[in-house]
Motif scaffolding. Sequence first.
Motif, PDB file in Angstrom:
ATOM      1  N   SER A  83       0.146 -78.981  80.009  1.00 52.17           N
ATOM      2  CA  SER A  83      -0.575 -78.253  79.090  1.00 52.17           C
ATOM      3  C   SER A  83      -0.063 -76.933  78.769  1.00 52.17           C
ATOM      4  CB  SER A  83      -2.246 -78.129  79.627  1.00 52.17           C
ATOM      5  OG  SER A  83      -1.903 -77.314  81.230  1.00 52.17           O
ATOM      6  N   TYR A  84      -0.768 -76.266  77.774  1.00 54.05           N
ATOM      7  CA  TYR A  84      -0.213 -74.841  77.351  1.00 54.05           C
ATOM      8  C   TYR A  84      -0.562 -73.856  78.784  1.00 54.05           C
ATOM      9  CZ  TYR A  84       0.778 -70.276  75.668  1.00 54.05           C
ATOM     10  OH  TYR A  84       1.280 -68.921  75.225  1.00 54.05           O
ATOM     11  N   ALA A  85      -1.571 -74.097  79.561  1.00 51.77           N
ATOM     12  CA  ALA A  85      -1.691 -73.354  80.842  1.00 51.77           C
ATOM     13  C   ALA A  85      -0.612 -73.987  81.876  1.00 51.77           C
ATOM     14  CB  ALA A  85      -3.085 -73.828  81.403  1.00 51.77           C
ATOM     15  N   ASP A  86      -0.054 -74.777  81.782  1.00 47.77           N
ATOM     16  CA  ASP A  86       1.150 -75.174  82.585  1.00 47.77           C
ATOM     17  C   ASP A  86       2.436 -74.309  82.146  1.00 47.77           C
ATOM     18  OD1 ASP A  86      -0.489 -77.105  84.246  1.00 47.77           O
ATOM     19  OD2 ASP A  86       0.127 -78.564  82.760  1.00 47.77           O
ATOM     20  N   VAL A  87       2.481 -74.062  80.783  1.00 53.33           N
ATOM     21  CA  VAL A  87       3.721 -73.232  80.531  1.00 53.33           C
ATOM     22  C   VAL A  87       3.253 -71.920  80.782  1.00 53.33           C
ATOM     23  CG1 VAL A  87       4.837 -72.519  78.370  1.00 53.33           C
ATOM     24  CG2 VAL A  87       3.969 -74.922  78.289  1.00 53.33           C
ATOM     25  N   ALA A 101       4.306 -75.390  73.557  1.00 50.39           N
ATOM     26  CA  ALA A 101       3.766 -73.967  73.260  1.00 50.39           C
ATOM     27  C   ALA A 101       3.725 -73.786  71.809  1.00 50.39           C
ATOM     28  CB  ALA A 101       4.944 -73.187  73.656  1.00 50.39           C
ATOM     29  N   ALA A 102       4.507 -74.482  71.074  1.00 48.33           N
ATOM     30  CA  ALA A 102       4.499 -74.397  69.545  1.00 48.33           C
ATOM     31  C   ALA A 102       3.045 -74.900  68.926  1.00 48.33           C
ATOM     32  CB  ALA A 102       5.380 -75.262  68.877  1.00 48.33           C
ATOM     33  N   ASN A 103       2.577 -76.027  69.578  1.00 44.04           N
ATOM     34  CA  ASN A 103       1.134 -76.351  69.227  1.00 44.04           C
ATOM     35  C   ASN A 103       0.399 -75.162  69.307  1.00 44.04           C
ATOM     36  OD1 ASN A 103       2.222 -78.872  68.593  1.00 44.04           O
ATOM     37  ND2 ASN A 103       1.470 -79.906  70.437  1.00 44.04           N
ATOM     38  N   HIS A 104       0.390 -74.580  70.328  1.00 39.96           N
ATOM     39  CA  HIS A 104      -0.380 -73.506  70.728  1.00 39.96           C
ATOM     40  C   HIS A 104      -0.196 -72.380  69.618  1.00 39.96           C
ATOM     41  CE1 HIS A 104      -2.739 -70.408  72.917  1.00 39.96           C
ATOM     42  NE2 HIS A 104      -1.753 -69.660  72.911  1.00 39.96           N
ATOM     43  N   HIS A 105       0.704 -71.957  69.307  1.00 37.96           N
ATOM     44  CA  HIS A 105       1.129 -70.960  68.314  1.00 37.96           C
ATOM     45  C   HIS A 105       0.984 -71.384  66.990  1.00 37.96           C
ATOM     46  CE1 HIS A 105       2.314 -67.963  71.467  1.00 37.96           C
ATOM     47  NE2 HIS A 105       3.002 -68.849  71.993  1.00 37.96           N
ATOM     48  N   GLY A 106       0.835 -72.578  66.627  1.00 37.33           N
ATOM     49  CA  GLY A 106       0.881 -73.044  65.269  1.00 37.33           C
ATOM     50  C   GLY A 106       2.215 -73.094  64.537  1.00 37.33           C
TER      51      GLY A 106
END
Length: 316
Positions: A4-8, A191-196
């Motif tokens: 997940s992004y939390a893992d990143v 990470a890219a998905n989180h940032h759009g």
Amino acid sequence: MHPSYADVTAAADRISGQIRPVVMARADADTVPVDGQVWLALEHMQHTGSFKARGAANFTLAHREQGQLPKVGVTIASGGNAGVACAWATRLVDSAATVFLPDSAPVVKVNRLKALGAQVLSGGASYADAAADCQRYADVTGALRSHAYDDPYIAAGAGTLLDEIADQLPNLDTVVVSVGGGGLLTGITVAANHHGVRVVAVEPENCRAFNAALEAGHPVDVEIDSVAADSLGARRATAMALSAAAEGEVRSVLVSDADIIAARQSLWDTRRLAVEHAAATALAALHSGAYVPAHDERTAVIVCGANTDPSDLVGN
């Protein structure tokens, strides 16, 4: 299941102070002949000469935190870069690495492993052979088995690179990344998905594990034959990469070996950057027209590794 992004973000906290923040350089028309605004993410300057240091540090430090780092150390099968990163990361925790390499591994990577104090063992003709030997070794000795790309800690560590890029380029539209087995792609995509941010996944025409998996809808074996195969020569992409890609905007493109060689040479000619063919594969997408950014598109191209013999660069 992909991280997940939390893992990143957890990986970023864990490896902070251990890795080098990425350097971003604006690319001019001589280096990247396109109309868009393009930056090079110079991750080849990372510890061990590739992005692999991020995932290896996250993997090793996380297992130490959990009390899961055996005295015998860590073992990994690798085409070279993941093994070098593993050997470096085990030194952070006063441990040791045993690395299984296919016979085709470049001498420059073998020498780097030995310099880091790793035990280097032959793993047969292919990465698959090396992986099988590595698993047998782990079963017999109790060594902690790491993986070159198919591990959530490895992928999450790689994803920290995109966060650093986005911090420096807050209006980033697109990131272009070379793909082998999919560890870097997984982390970057999460990470890219989180940032759009859009992801362009670039592979050699004859090392197209991710591209073939997208076509099939699941990981499949592919034939491997490319100048970049020492780093991008995975026969099968990870399910993690497909899962992460399904949640965002990922475009898969292919480039020829001739495109890769030309892009690698251009980095030397215009920037005096001696990088691996795998690192030039992402740039080859823009050079060849496989991916053409829009005029106002802000694009980052990841230059992912430099463990190479530069003697074949013209004008060296």
